[in-house]
Design a protein around this motif. Structure first.
Motif, short mmCIF file in Angstrom:
data_model
loop_
_atom_site.label_atom_id
_atom_site.label_comp_id
_atom_site.label_asym_id
_atom_site.label_seq_id
_atom_site.Cartn_x
_atom_site.Cartn_y
_atom_site.Cartn_z
N ASN A 142 0.83 -1.22 0.00
CA ASN A 142 0.00 0.00 0.00
C ASN A 142 0.86 1.26 0.00
OD1 ASN A 142 -2.43 -1.36 -0.12
ND2 ASN A 142 -2.63 -1.48 2.10
N GLN A 143 1.94 1.25 0.78
CA GLN A 143 2.83 2.41 0.81
C GLN A 143 3.54 2.60 -0.52
OE1 GLN A 143 3.21 4.78 3.42
NE2 GLN A 143 1.31 3.72 3.90
N LYS A 166 1.12 4.02 -2.94
CA LYS A 166 0.77 5.39 -2.62
C LYS A 166 1.87 6.38 -3.03
CE LYS A 166 -0.81 8.17 1.31
NZ LYS A 166 -1.15 8.12 2.74
N TYR A 167 3.13 6.04 -2.74
CA TYR A 167 4.21 7.00 -2.94
C TYR A 167 5.11 6.71 -4.14
CZ TYR A 167 2.84 8.64 1.64
OH TYR A 167 2.12 9.14 2.68
N GLN A 178 6.67 11.32 0.44
CA GLN A 178 6.56 10.36 1.53
C GLN A 178 7.07 10.96 2.82
OE1 GLN A 178 8.87 8.43 3.44
NE2 GLN A 178 7.28 7.13 4.27
N SER A 223 4.54 13.51 4.15
CA SER A 223 3.39 12.82 4.72
C SER A 223 3.73 12.23 6.08
CB SER A 223 2.92 11.72 3.77
OG SER A 223 1.88 10.99 4.35
N ARG A 224 4.90 11.63 6.18
CA ARG A 224 5.34 11.03 7.44
C ARG A 224 5.50 12.11 8.51
NH1 ARG A 224 10.74 8.08 7.15
NH2 ARG A 224 9.92 6.00 7.42
#
Length: 102
Positions: free
Chosen positions: A42-43, A46-47, A92, A95-96
């Motif tokens: 998923n990560q 997403k990125y 990423q 977002s983190r």
């Protein structure tokens, strides 16, 4: 035949490393993605959408052929790739950071 063996050995090393890291399990000769493996997928989607796209491999292969035929510059290709990769990494990180600031 040689090309097929190289591809198979690449997949073999990827699956071996994925099993070692706990991203997938093998039961009765079938692969099963673990919970952490699903999070990773998923990560990545997403990125790093462009890197995990099903057409990425064939796209890169076409580019490499053009490079080997001197139709495009490998430096330009690498520059574009790195810009995209760095942009994805920055998204990423941002977002983190937002999640950690909450």
């Amino acid at each position: 035949m040689e090309k097929r063996n190289r591809k198979t050995s690449t997949y073999s090393s990827i699956t071996t490393k994925s099993k070692e890291k706990g991203y997938l399990k093998v039961k009765k000769n079938k692969f099963y993605v673990t919970k952490i493996g699903k999070v990773l997928i998923n990560q990545l989607k997403k990125y790093f959408t462009n890197l995990v796209d099903y057409n990425f491999n064939s796209h890169i292969k076409k580019i490499l052929i053009k490079i080997s035929d001197n139709k495009i510059s490998w430096k330009n290709v690498l520059d574009v790739f790195l810009k995209i990769l760095l942009n994805n990494l920055n998204k990423q990180k941002t977002s983190r950071k937002r999640r950690n600031d909450k």
